[in-house]
Design an enzyme around this catalytic site. Structure first.
Site, PDB file in Angstrom:
ATOM      1  N   CYS A  30       0.824  -1.218   0.000  1.00  0.00           N
ATOM      2  CA  CYS A  30       0.000   0.000   0.000  1.00  0.00           C
ATOM      3  C   CYS A  30       0.851   1.259   0.000  1.00  0.00           C
ATOM      4  O   CYS A  30       1.682   1.454   0.899  1.00  0.00           O
ATOM      5  CB  CYS A  30      -0.907  -0.024   1.223  1.00  0.00           C
ATOM      6  SG  CYS A  30      -1.899   1.475   1.407  1.00  0.00           S
TER       7      CYS A  30
ATOM      8  N   LYS B 168      -8.918  -9.853   7.588  1.00  0.00           N
ATOM      9  CA  LYS B 168      -8.450  -8.992   8.670  1.00  0.00           C
ATOM     10  C   LYS B 168      -8.727  -9.605  10.037  1.00  0.00           C
ATOM     11  O   LYS B 168      -9.814 -10.122  10.286  1.00  0.00           O
ATOM     12  CB  LYS B 168      -9.122  -7.622   8.550  1.00  0.00           C
ATOM     13  CG  LYS B 168      -8.726  -6.881   7.288  1.00  0.00           C
ATOM     14  CD  LYS B 168      -9.603  -5.666   7.037  1.00  0.00           C
ATOM     15  CE  LYS B 168      -9.258  -5.047   5.690  1.00  0.00           C
ATOM     16  NZ  LYS B 168     -10.217  -4.019   5.284  1.00  0.00           N
TER      17      LYS B 168
ATOM     18  N   VAL C 277      -5.429   0.196   6.230  1.00  0.00           N
ATOM     19  CA  VAL C 277      -4.059   0.449   6.663  1.00  0.00           C
ATOM     20  C   VAL C 277      -3.572   1.722   5.974  1.00  0.00           C
ATOM     21  O   VAL C 277      -4.063   2.077   4.910  1.00  0.00           O
ATOM     22  CB  VAL C 277      -3.145  -0.752   6.307  1.00  0.00           C
ATOM     23  CG1 VAL C 277      -3.452  -1.930   7.188  1.00  0.00           C
ATOM     24  CG2 VAL C 277      -3.256  -1.140   4.830  1.00  0.00           C
TER      25      VAL C 277
ATOM     26  N   SER D 242      -2.812   8.021   6.854  1.00  0.00           N
ATOM     27  CA  SER D 242      -1.357   8.051   6.678  1.00  0.00           C
ATOM     28  C   SER D 242      -0.721   9.387   7.023  1.00  0.00           C
ATOM     29  O   SER D 242       0.285   9.445   7.745  1.00  0.00           O
ATOM     30  CB  SER D 242      -0.987   7.642   5.252  1.00  0.00           C
ATOM     31  OG  SER D 242      -1.512   8.555   4.288  1.00  0.00           O
TER      32      SER D 242
END
Length: 256
Positions: A37, A64, A77, A90
């Site tokens: 990712c 998950k 994530v 993020s």
């Protein structure tokens, strides 16, 4: 019937695999990650730059763990578990690392308030202009829409490159602005091979900057083999991905 994204490579490879192996011991900060990712890589780069101890935990996006879903209802994530709190998004996590570990160096944001604000302006540009046009270029199927998305991406990257002092955005110091865009530099071989993108067509300045950034140690240490990125983006290239990002592009919504 399985989802088309379900059989992704299960773990990091090359330098990133070594970095994962070095961060398996329990730590106060748990980094819930997905090697593939680009949003994860932003935060991972910051962790490595600042030398913050962390425990790496890989999240399979289609299987998950319940604990991960309990601490992060969005199920996306990256996420960080720290002192009993769960945090995600993020760029927010990158700023959190600055605040929570003030003695860790290097500083990923300038100390001067005006410069910090200026950094955030260009981080916002990456988030709202560069990244969405990258994904549109990857995912659009019609040639005319691909051409328009490529032009949008070139315009966004050209504007960014025009503000780079060199070698990094603010000069000699690598900052959060560079970390914000680096994962898409790492993955631009996909649009180079399949969507007619060329760094040099953006600008000479962009090509020089991108070449320097991708060689940064923190970026090399968090990057897996190119062929595995290409495999993942194959689903986007055929507009078959079922990721939340792909669904957003398909519907014309903003990225999650």
């Amino acid at each position: 019937m399985s989802m088309p994204d379900e059989h992704i490579h299960p773990c990091a490879t090359e330098r990133a695999a070594q970095t994962v192996a070095e961060h398996q011991q329990p730590q106060e900060l748990v980094f819930w990650s997905g090697w593939f990712c680009p949003f994860v890589q932003r935060t991972w780069i910051s962790l490595e730059e600042k030398g913050i101890p962390y425990q790496y935990k890989e999240v399979n996006p289609y299987k998950k763990e319940q604990h991960f879903l309990d601490i992060n209802p969005k199920g996306l994530v990256p996420a960080i578990e720290y002192q009993g709190r769960a945090l995600y998004e993020s760029l927010i996590l990158c700023e959190f690392l600055e605040d929570a570990f003030p003695s860790s160096n290097p500083k990923m944001l300038p100390r001067n308030p005006a410069e910090r604000a200026y950094a955030r302006i260009w981080i916002d540009h990456v988030a709202k202009s560069c990244v969405p046009s990258f994904f549109r270029l990857v995912q659009f199927q019609e040639p005319e829409r691909q051409d328009a998305a490529r032009d949008e991406l070139y315009t966004a990257l050209r504007a960014f490159a025009g503000k780079v002092k060199g070698p990094y955005f603010f000069g000699d110091e690598f900052t959060m602005v560079d970390a914000a865009i680096a994962p898409w530099i790492v993955r631009d071989h996909v649009i180079g091979e399949f969507r007619g993108y060329k760094r040099a067509e953006v600008s000479k300045e962009w090509a020089e900057y991108a070449g320097i950034v991708e060689k940064r140690e923190s970026i090399a240490k968090t990057t897996s083999a190119k062929e595995h990125y290409t495999e993942i983006y194959g689903r986007y290239l055929h507009n078959e991905s079922q990721s939340e990002v792909a669904k957003a592009v398909r519907s014309g919504r903003g990225l999650p």
